[in-house]
Design an enzyme around this catalytic site. Structure first.
Site, short mmCIF file in Angstrom:
data_model
loop_
_atom_site.label_atom_id
_atom_site.label_comp_id
_atom_site.label_asym_id
_atom_site.label_seq_id
_atom_site.Cartn_x
_atom_site.Cartn_y
_atom_site.Cartn_z
N TYR A 174 -24.11 -7.88 -6.52
CA TYR A 174 -24.06 -7.14 -5.26
C TYR A 174 -24.78 -7.89 -4.14
O TYR A 174 -24.26 -8.02 -3.03
CB TYR A 174 -24.68 -5.76 -5.47
CG TYR A 174 -24.69 -4.85 -4.27
CD1 TYR A 174 -23.53 -4.21 -3.85
CD2 TYR A 174 -25.88 -4.61 -3.58
CE1 TYR A 174 -23.55 -3.35 -2.75
CE2 TYR A 174 -25.91 -3.76 -2.49
CZ TYR A 174 -24.74 -3.13 -2.09
OH TYR A 174 -24.77 -2.28 -0.99
N LYS A 178 -23.01 -9.36 -0.78
CA LYS A 178 -23.40 -8.92 0.55
C LYS A 178 -23.91 -10.08 1.40
O LYS A 178 -23.74 -10.09 2.63
CB LYS A 178 -24.46 -7.82 0.44
CG LYS A 178 -23.93 -6.51 -0.12
CD LYS A 178 -22.70 -6.02 0.63
CE LYS A 178 -22.27 -4.63 0.23
NZ LYS A 178 -21.05 -4.19 0.95
#
Length: 313
Positions: A174, A178
């Site tokens: 993640y 991002k």
């Protein structure tokens, strides 16, 4: 009421629930016609059968309030599905003006335990999903700008996270995705500015099913009190960045929640050391970097800002 987005059309991905839903409702409230995209899987890890219900429910909610909306229920991590999504906006509303990329999943695990599929799936939905829609939207705006001989109204709002700024021990996939979203955003901003198109990224703090673990220790507001983590407090910034008023804002990263918006500066050089000769040796590097890090305080990451304006249970 002022409708700064009147006459414009928008796509919001991952708009069936939480943050995406709030963003879709806000864009519609400001006058935009909205294509509500959501693949509709019930699990925040992307598990379960896909469903048309979440996207259709939000589109119906917008229409019931007097707005214009259609649902799209495909998976934006699929290149051809993203093509169909942008085509739907253009076919339905004549053009696309605003793209809000929000779709994502979580498959949390420490780096030494993470499987290849857990890595690939999160990168695919977050990062490739952002690329897919941006690719087709940017091609549309480039063609329009060439046809008109001047700039067009094109707005991209991408969704990053403070997990990439501070690191997140149990979310290497993640955090990497991002961080990639920010790089994609700044590159896109540079490539499209001559066409009048802006691209910005937000790091939202919002209480949704995606962040239920992150904010588990923060107290729910008492009845009548403002919830600084309500997704509805993030949506106005998205509406503003999508508007004509934000034409000079591009390539930016903004943290937002409740009553706070923070503009994140690009990384700066904290210290510089020059070698005595043409290049550094191992011993010389130890002589300058060793003392520098020995006297620095423990790492104070951006994650410390998470507690600002929030009340713990």
């Amino acid at each position: 009421m002022s409708l700064p987005l009147r006459g414009l059309s928008a796509i919001v991905t991952g708009a069936g629930r939480g943050l995406g839903r709030a963003e879709a409702l806000e864009l519609a409230r400001l006058g935009a016609a909205v294509v509500v995209n959501d693949y509709g899987q019930p699990g925040r890890d992307g598990s379960g059968e896909a469903s048309t219900a979440p996207a259709e429910r939000v589109a119906a909610e917008i229409r019931a309030a007097g707005g214009r909306a259609v649902a799209h229920t495909g998976d934006v991590s699929d290149f051809e599905v993203a093509r169909s999504l942008v085509a739907l906006a253009i076919c339905t509303h004549g053009r696309l003006d605003i793209l809000v990329n929000n779709a994502g999943i979580l498959r949390d695990r420490m780096i030494f335990s993470m499987s290849e599929d857990e890595w690939d799936s999160v990168i695919r939905v977050h990062l490739k999903g952002h690329f897919n829609t941006t690719h087709f939207a940017s091609a549309h705006w480039r063609e329009r700008a060439k046809a008109s001989g001047g700039p067009v109204h094109g707005r991209i709002v991408n969704t990053s996270s403070e997990a990439f700024l501070a690191g997140s021990a149990g979310q290497p996939n993640y955090a990497a995705a991002k961080g990639g979203v920010v790089g994609l955003t700044t590159s896109t901003a540079l490539a499209l500015r001559k066409y009048g198109v802006t691209a910005n990224a937000i790091c939202p703090r919002a209480r949704t099913r995606m962040t239920e673990d992150v904010f588990a220790g923060f107290a729910e507001p008492a009845p009548g009190e403002l919830d600084p983590l309500a997704p509805e407090h993030v949506a106005p910034l998205v509406g503003y960045l999508a508007s004509p008023a934000a034409s000079r804002i591009t390539g930016q990263l903004l943290v937002v929640h409740g009553g706070m918006v923070a503009v994140v500066d690009r990384p700066r050089v904290a210290a510089q050391f020059d070698s005595a000769g043409e290049a550094f040796s191992y011993q010389e590097l130890e002589g300058v970097l060793g003392p520098y890090y020995a006297h620095r305080p423990p790492d104070e990451t951006f994650a410390a800002a998470e507690v600002l304006s929030l009340k713990r249970a």
